[in-house]
Motif scaffolding. Structure first.
Motif, PDB file in Angstrom:
ATOM      1  N   ILE A  60       0.870  -1.171   0.000  1.00 47.96           N
ATOM      2  CA  ILE A  60       0.000   0.000   0.000  1.00 47.96           C
ATOM      3  C   ILE A  60       0.908   1.221   0.000  1.00 47.96           C
ATOM      4  CG2 ILE A  60      -1.694   1.294   1.340  1.00 47.96           C
ATOM      5  CD1 ILE A  60      -2.629  -1.479   2.414  1.00 47.96           C
ATOM      6  N   LEU A  61       0.589   2.174  -0.844  1.00 44.72           N
ATOM      7  CA  LEU A  61       1.418   3.366  -0.981  1.00 44.72           C
ATOM      8  C   LEU A  61       0.918   4.469  -0.056  1.00 44.72           C
ATOM      9  CD1 LEU A  61       3.708   4.733  -2.587  1.00 44.72           C
ATOM     10  CD2 LEU A  61       1.970   5.475  -4.216  1.00 44.72           C
ATOM     11  N   LEU A  62       1.804   4.987   0.766  1.00 49.95           N
ATOM     12  CA  LEU A  62       1.518   6.114   1.648  1.00 49.95           C
ATOM     13  C   LEU A  62       2.217   7.327   1.048  1.00 49.95           C
ATOM     14  CD1 LEU A  62       0.365   6.994   4.452  1.00 49.95           C
ATOM     15  CD2 LEU A  62       2.633   6.531   5.356  1.00 49.95           C
ATOM     16  N   THR A  63       1.464   8.394   0.774  1.00 48.88           N
ATOM     17  CA  THR A  63       2.039   9.522   0.048  1.00 48.88           C
ATOM     18  C   THR A  63       1.462  10.857   0.490  1.00 48.88           C
ATOM     19  OG1 THR A  63       2.440  10.418  -2.179  1.00 48.88           O
ATOM     20  CG2 THR A  63       0.346   9.299  -1.825  1.00 48.88           C
ATOM     21  N   HIS A  64       2.232  11.905   0.248  1.00 53.84           N
ATOM     22  CA  HIS A  64       1.755  13.280   0.408  1.00 53.84           C
ATOM     23  C   HIS A  64       1.361  13.858  -0.949  1.00 53.84           C
ATOM     24  CE1 HIS A  64       2.779  13.899   4.600  1.00 53.84           C
ATOM     25  NE2 HIS A  64       3.966  13.383   4.387  1.00 53.84           N
ATOM     26  N   ASP A  65       1.556  13.102  -2.013  1.00 51.12           N
ATOM     27  CA  ASP A  65       1.311  13.573  -3.378  1.00 51.12           C
ATOM     28  C   ASP A  65      -0.184  13.544  -3.688  1.00 51.12           C
ATOM     29  OD1 ASP A  65       1.299  14.228  -6.035  1.00 51.12           O
ATOM     30  OD2 ASP A  65       2.362  12.441  -6.704  1.00 51.12           O
ATOM     31  N   VAL A  66      -0.902  14.504  -3.146  1.00 56.31           N
ATOM     32  CA  VAL A  66      -2.351  14.529  -3.331  1.00 56.31           C
ATOM     33  C   VAL A  66      -2.759  15.161  -4.660  1.00 56.31           C
ATOM     34  CG1 VAL A  66      -2.843  14.506  -0.868  1.00 56.31           C
ATOM     35  CG2 VAL A  66      -2.573  16.685  -2.029  1.00 56.31           C
ATOM     36  N   SER A  67      -1.793  15.664  -5.413  1.00 52.21           N
ATOM     37  CA  SER A  67      -2.156  16.370  -6.644  1.00 52.21           C
ATOM     38  C   SER A  67      -2.238  15.473  -7.871  1.00 52.21           C
ATOM     39  CB  SER A  67      -1.175  17.517  -6.905  1.00 52.21           C
ATOM     40  OG  SER A  67       0.129  17.019  -7.066  1.00 52.21           O
TER      41      SER A  67
END
Length: 87
Positions: free
Chosen positions: A24-31
């Motif tokens: 599962i990918l955890l990211t701050h890249d919400v764009s």
């Protein structure tokens, strides 16, 4: 991503790696990553899940939400989903 040689790679490459590794990918890249994640689902490709964390979220709250998500989810339950934290 640095640990596995994916630093600077594009979103589709990172999502493909996550799928192959069943991670599962955890990211701050919400764009941008959401679009590519749902493209994988639409195309019938594996997408183990994405957890998007707001960059300005309180760390403690995000950790609590991740712990709840992990404790309350069964293996594979996040397949094809994008979750947004904090809730």
């Amino acid at each position: 991503m640095q640990d596995v040689g994916l630093s600077g790679k594009d979103d589709p490459t990172i999502l493909e790696w996550a799928a192959q590794e069943e991670r599962i990918l955890l990211t701050h890249d919400v764009s941008t990553i959401t679009r590519y994640a749902y493209d994988r689902v639409r195309l019938g490709q594996t997408m183990p899940g994405v957890i998007e964390v707001s960059p300005d979220a309180a760390v403690g709250r995000v950790i609590e939400d991740i712990l709840v998500l992990v404790e309350c989810s069964q293996d594979g339950e996040l397949e094809g989903q994008v979750q947004y934290l904090p809730w």
